[in-house]
Design a protein around this motif. Structure first.
Motif, PDB file in Angstrom:
ATOM      1  N   ALA A  23      -5.793  -3.613  -2.844  1.00 42.91           N
ATOM      2  CA  ALA A  23      -5.152  -4.381  -1.962  1.00 42.91           C
ATOM      3  C   ALA A  23      -3.678  -4.614  -2.219  1.00 42.91           C
ATOM      4  O   ALA A  23      -3.594  -5.259  -3.403  1.00 42.91           O
ATOM      5  CB  ALA A  23      -5.778  -5.713  -1.347  1.00 42.91           C
ATOM      6  N   ALA A  24      -2.959  -3.947  -1.592  1.00 43.67           N
ATOM      7  CA  ALA A  24      -1.425  -4.316  -1.852  1.00 43.67           C
ATOM      8  C   ALA A  24      -0.603  -5.187  -0.657  1.00 43.67           C
ATOM      9  O   ALA A  24      -1.052  -5.335   0.488  1.00 43.67           O
ATOM     10  CB  ALA A  24      -0.551  -2.994  -1.545  1.00 43.67           C
ATOM     11  N   SER A  25       0.223  -6.040  -1.382  1.00 41.47           N
ATOM     12  CA  SER A  25       1.049  -7.181  -0.610  1.00 41.47           C
ATOM     13  C   SER A  25       2.596  -6.837  -0.957  1.00 41.47           C
ATOM     14  O   SER A  25       2.611  -6.686  -1.915  1.00 41.47           O
ATOM     15  CB  SER A  25       0.067  -8.494  -0.768  1.00 41.47           C
ATOM     16  N   GLY A  26       3.206  -7.131   0.140  1.00 37.14           N
ATOM     17  CA  GLY A  26       4.745  -6.924  -0.123  1.00 37.14           C
ATOM     18  C   GLY A  26       5.002  -5.535  -0.038  1.00 37.14           C
ATOM     19  O   GLY A  26       4.206  -4.774  -0.236  1.00 37.14           O
ATOM     20  N   GLY A  27       6.272  -5.253  -0.320  1.00 39.82           N
ATOM     21  CA  GLY A  27       6.568  -3.945  -0.407  1.00 39.82           C
ATOM     22  C   GLY A  27       6.417  -2.875   0.940  1.00 39.82           C
ATOM     23  O   GLY A  27       6.179  -3.644   1.864  1.00 39.82           O
ATOM     24  N   SER A  30       2.671   1.997   2.561  1.00 37.02           N
ATOM     25  CA  SER A  30       2.748   3.392   3.217  1.00 37.02           C
ATOM     26  C   SER A  30       3.333   4.343   2.799  1.00 37.02           C
ATOM     27  O   SER A  30       3.176   5.657   2.926  1.00 37.02           O
ATOM     28  CB  SER A  30       2.719   3.259   4.755  1.00 37.02           C
ATOM     29  N   ILE A  31       4.693   4.192   2.157  1.00 38.46           N
ATOM     30  CA  ILE A  31       5.295   5.198   1.709  1.00 38.46           C
ATOM     31  C   ILE A  31       5.358   5.700   0.273  1.00 38.46           C
ATOM     32  O   ILE A  31       5.730   6.526  -0.415  1.00 38.46           O
ATOM     33  CB  ILE A  31       6.746   4.945   2.038  1.00 38.46           C
ATOM     34  N   TYR A  32       4.538   4.737  -0.454  1.00 40.91           N
ATOM     35  CA  TYR A  32       4.373   4.705  -1.907  1.00 40.91           C
ATOM     36  C   TYR A  32       3.440   5.959  -2.290  1.00 40.91           C
ATOM     37  O   TYR A  32       2.422   5.925  -1.732  1.00 40.91           O
ATOM     38  CB  TYR A  32       3.831   3.416  -2.624  1.00 40.91           C
ATOM     39  N   ASN A  54       0.765  11.344   1.926  1.00 38.66           N
ATOM     40  CA  ASN A  54       0.397  12.535   2.767  1.00 38.66           C
ATOM     41  C   ASN A  54      -0.932  12.882   2.474  1.00 38.66           C
ATOM     42  O   ASN A  54      -1.750  13.798   3.110  1.00 38.66           O
ATOM     43  CB  ASN A  54       1.338  13.523   3.087  1.00 38.66           C
ATOM     44  N   GLY A  55      -1.722  12.312   1.360  1.00 37.28           N
ATOM     45  CA  GLY A  55      -2.937  12.610   0.972  1.00 37.28           C
ATOM     46  C   GLY A  55      -3.148  13.667  -0.050  1.00 37.28           C
ATOM     47  O   GLY A  55      -4.248  13.813  -0.619  1.00 37.28           O
ATOM     48  N   ILE A  56      -2.220  14.248  -0.456  1.00 35.87           N
ATOM     49  CA  ILE A  56      -2.249  14.895  -1.608  1.00 35.87           C
ATOM     50  C   ILE A  56      -2.604  14.112  -2.786  1.00 35.87           C
ATOM     51  O   ILE A  56      -2.243  13.360  -3.340  1.00 35.87           O
ATOM     52  CB  ILE A  56      -0.902  15.767  -1.779  1.00 35.87           C
ATOM     53  N   THR A  57      -3.676  14.896  -3.593  1.00 34.38           N
ATOM     54  CA  THR A  57      -4.217  14.177  -4.657  1.00 34.38           C
ATOM     55  C   THR A  57      -3.845  14.692  -6.165  1.00 34.38           C
ATOM     56  O   THR A  57      -3.638  15.998  -6.071  1.00 34.38           O
ATOM     57  CB  THR A  57      -5.757  13.882  -4.385  1.00 34.38           C
ATOM     58  N   ASP A  72      -5.820   3.732   2.940  1.00 39.15           N
ATOM     59  CA  ASP A  72      -5.667   3.467   4.201  1.00 39.15           C
ATOM     60  C   ASP A  72      -4.282   2.771   4.426  1.00 39.15           C
ATOM     61  O   ASP A  72      -4.400   1.514   4.144  1.00 39.15           O
ATOM     62  CB  ASP A  72      -7.001   2.520   4.705  1.00 39.15           C
ATOM     63  N   ASN A  73      -3.502   3.414   4.879  1.00 38.23           N
ATOM     64  CA  ASN A  73      -2.130   2.831   5.109  1.00 38.23           C
ATOM     65  C   ASN A  73      -2.057   1.788   6.226  1.00 38.23           C
ATOM     66  O   ASN A  73      -1.069   1.169   6.240  1.00 38.23           O
ATOM     67  CB  ASN A  73      -0.911   3.843   5.219  1.00 38.23           C
TER      68      ASN A  73
END
Length: 120
Positions: A23-27, A30-32, A54-57, A72-73
């Motif tokens: 889980a991310a907070s701040g920043g 979605s663009i990372y 964009n889902g590339i792994t 999940d952006n």
């Protein structure tokens, strides 16, 4: 400053499954480009899997076909379902930002990680 909290680890028998969450907070999650890393006993931290916005792994060879990275952006959360776990998967698992080649961590700080132990 973006912060990450990892969860979902535990003790599982060989062949079992777990699902990790980050889980991310701040920043601006979605663009990372994001990645999962792990550090086993006496080993250096290594990349497990990474994913672009964009889902590339990208996956480490040792986990291909067993682990699946996703994100999940909307929820600012990344996941790592892990199947067919092996004792050598035992490690503390961390998440962090990665570079555009999906290889190296670029975030300045690490969370506490979540312990995964695979043992009978």
């Amino acid at each position: 400053q973006v912060q990450f909290v990892e969860s979902g680890g535990g003790l599982v028998e060989p062949g079992g499954s777990l699902r990790l969450s980050c889980a991310a907070s701040g920043g601006f999650f979605s663009i990372y480009a994001m990645g999962w890393f792990r550090q086993g006993p006496g080993k250096q931290r290594e990349l497990v899997a990474a994913i672009r916005r964009n889902g590339i792994t990208n996956y480490a060879e040792s986990v291909k076909g067993r682990f699946t990275i996703s994100r999940d952006n909307v929820k600012n959360t990344m996941y790592l379902p892990m199947n067919s776990l092996k004792p050598e998967d035992t490690a503390v698992y961390y998440c962090n930002r990665v570079d555009s080649s999906l290889t190296y961590a670029t975030g300045g700080s690490w969370g506490q990680g979540t312990q995964v132990t695979v043992s009978s």
